[in-house]
Design an enzyme around this catalytic site. Sequence first.
Site, PDB file in Angstrom:
ATOM      1  N   PRO A  21     -40.789  -9.795  -3.090  1.00  0.00           N
ATOM      2  CA  PRO A  21     -40.341  -9.154  -1.847  1.00  0.00           C
ATOM      3  C   PRO A  21     -41.425  -9.041  -0.779  1.00  0.00           C
ATOM      4  O   PRO A  21     -41.113  -8.927   0.401  1.00  0.00           O
ATOM      5  CB  PRO A  21     -39.908  -7.755  -2.314  1.00  0.00           C
ATOM      6  CG  PRO A  21     -40.786  -7.477  -3.492  1.00  0.00           C
ATOM      7  CD  PRO A  21     -40.950  -8.802  -4.179  1.00  0.00           C
ATOM      8  N   LEU A  22     -42.692  -9.070  -1.190  1.00  0.00           N
ATOM      9  CA  LEU A  22     -43.779  -8.993  -0.202  1.00  0.00           C
ATOM     10  C   LEU A  22     -44.169 -10.386   0.290  1.00  0.00           C
ATOM     11  O   LEU A  22     -45.119 -10.524   1.069  1.00  0.00           O
ATOM     12  CB  LEU A  22     -45.009  -8.295  -0.810  1.00  0.00           C
ATOM     13  CG  LEU A  22     -44.881  -6.783  -1.067  1.00  0.00           C
ATOM     14  CD1 LEU A  22     -46.037  -6.271  -1.930  1.00  0.00           C
ATOM     15  CD2 LEU A  22     -44.831  -6.017   0.259  1.00  0.00           C
ATOM     16  N   ALA A  23     -43.440 -11.395  -0.178  1.00  0.00           N
ATOM     17  CA  ALA A  23     -43.747 -12.787   0.194  1.00  0.00           C
ATOM     18  C   ALA A  23     -45.236 -13.078  -0.027  1.00  0.00           C
ATOM     19  O   ALA A  23     -45.892 -13.705   0.802  1.00  0.00           O
ATOM     20  CB  ALA A  23     -43.312 -13.065   1.634  1.00  0.00           C
TER      21      ALA A  23
ATOM     22  N   GLY B 153     -47.685 -11.360   0.406  1.00  0.00           N
ATOM     23  CA  GLY B 153     -48.577 -10.800   1.432  1.00  0.00           C
ATOM     24  C   GLY B 153     -48.620 -11.590   2.734  1.00  0.00           C
ATOM     25  O   GLY B 153     -49.369 -11.243   3.651  1.00  0.00           O
ATOM     26  N   LYS B 154     -47.776 -12.614   2.842  1.00  0.00           N
ATOM     27  CA  LYS B 154     -47.806 -13.513   4.006  1.00  0.00           C
ATOM     28  C   LYS B 154     -47.613 -12.786   5.333  1.00  0.00           C
ATOM     29  O   LYS B 154     -48.090 -13.224   6.367  1.00  0.00           O
ATOM     30  CB  LYS B 154     -46.669 -14.532   3.852  1.00  0.00           C
ATOM     31  CG  LYS B 154     -47.121 -15.974   3.800  1.00  0.00           C
ATOM     32  CD  LYS B 154     -45.943 -16.915   3.948  1.00  0.00           C
ATOM     33  CE  LYS B 154     -45.336 -17.259   2.619  1.00  0.00           C
ATOM     34  NZ  LYS B 154     -44.213 -18.209   2.749  1.00  0.00           N
TER      35      LYS B 154
ATOM     36  N   TYR C 171     -44.160 -12.564 -19.680  1.00  0.00           N
ATOM     37  CA  TYR C 171     -45.227 -12.283 -18.704  1.00  0.00           C
ATOM     38  C   TYR C 171     -46.590 -12.206 -19.392  1.00  0.00           C
ATOM     39  O   TYR C 171     -46.788 -11.453 -20.348  1.00  0.00           O
ATOM     40  CB  TYR C 171     -44.939 -10.992 -17.923  1.00  0.00           C
ATOM     41  CG  TYR C 171     -43.794 -11.134 -16.919  1.00  0.00           C
ATOM     42  CD1 TYR C 171     -43.263 -12.376 -16.550  1.00  0.00           C
ATOM     43  CD2 TYR C 171     -43.236 -10.011 -16.329  1.00  0.00           C
ATOM     44  CE1 TYR C 171     -42.227 -12.498 -15.644  1.00  0.00           C
ATOM     45  CE2 TYR C 171     -42.186 -10.123 -15.405  1.00  0.00           C
ATOM     46  CZ  TYR C 171     -41.687 -11.380 -15.074  1.00  0.00           C
ATOM     47  OH  TYR C 171     -40.651 -11.475 -14.167  1.00  0.00           O
TER      48      TYR C 171
END
Length: 326
Positions: A232-234, A236-237, A62
């Site tokens: 998991p938040l896609a 922010g979509k 990362y």
Amino acid sequence: MNKIMPLARRGISSSRLALGCMPFGGGWDQTPFTDEHVKEAEAAVDAALSIGITMFDHADIYTKGKAEQVFGRVLNNRPELRDQIVIQSKCGIQLGDDELPGRFNFSKEHILHSVDGSLERLGTDYLDILLLHRPDPLVEPDEVAEAFASLKASGKVRYFGVSNMSAAQIAFLQQAIPDSFAVNQLEMSLGHLHFVDQGVHVNQAAGTAVNFAEGLMEYCRTQNIQLQAWGPLAQGKFSGRDVKDQPEHIQEAAQLVQQLANEKETTPEAIVLGWLMRHPAMIQPIIGTTNPQRIKACKDAERQSQLMTREEWYTLYVSARGESMP
Ligand SMILES: NC(=O)c1ccc[n+]([C@@H]2O[C@H](COP(=O)([O-])OP(=O)(O)OC[C@H]3O[C@@H](n4cnc5c(N)ncnc54)[C@H](OP(=O)(O)O)[C@@H]3O)[C@@H](O)[C@H]2O)c1
């Protein structure tokens, strides 16, 4: 219904949510990190701790090692934190450069070298959990077993796991590795629904478009492997990002999330994560936001997962997939 996380059943005390540290330290280039990056990471860690998050997800690659270095600086400023948190890192990906392409490497030498690098950058003696990042087609399970045995014996790693792997790949490694894997980390979200679609489309033409290993959810549950969701938040979509460029059904699903959040007096983030966590596998979302306000907006996710009805869960699923059930 068993409501205990697979990690807890192994004696690993982790929060229901984890913070992904992938963006810490700036860009994926050679530019060194600054004190500002350390401050930003510290603010993200503080926000995470303030909502009960005690697990932090890393990888050796990362931001080309800077994410772990910056986290190491945070730990250095707050040494008491180390014993209160779970640090997970990953190895097995080698980034490309001018000479060689990006590639995977599960050789003993690479695994040992990678862990030493992570420990040095993080400034800690041990990783709580080490994941093999992506399947290496050249893997020799005996070699991985030797590396893991050495890491365990030296106390450098406590538990092992994998990421982006199928049941067959896990079983193949496990026949050589005595420690049973604690984790499998995969992309799962309202924006990446293959983990649900795979089971729904057995024996159907629509199933050919599904990209998730057959029986993987069931296998991980049977083997007590903690499923972790990356993305998991896609991004922010469904929770406030501008989605004018997205297909109509995504825009509608985002509106539905907002409507549910209003009705339940919570945040869209809590609905999006609550939907994932409502799954009986006790999926652990690895949230990727580093914005302290957005991290705090995830606080109510577990409660929302407990409150979410079967009807709400399916309504969100059908809306985000943009197609009715088969
Ligand atoms: N195992 C693997 O192969 C793998 C692959 C990828 C990632 N991971 C892990 O999973 C973690 C999470 O992955 P991810 O970052 O893809 O997950 P994510 O939580 O779905 O997305 C986080 C990103 O979405 C942005 N975002 C969220 N809500 C937003 C909103 N309302 N408006 C605008 N932007 C918004 C965040 O920006 P802000 O920071 O500005 O909020 C951040 O860039 C990573 O940190 C890493 O630890 C693992």
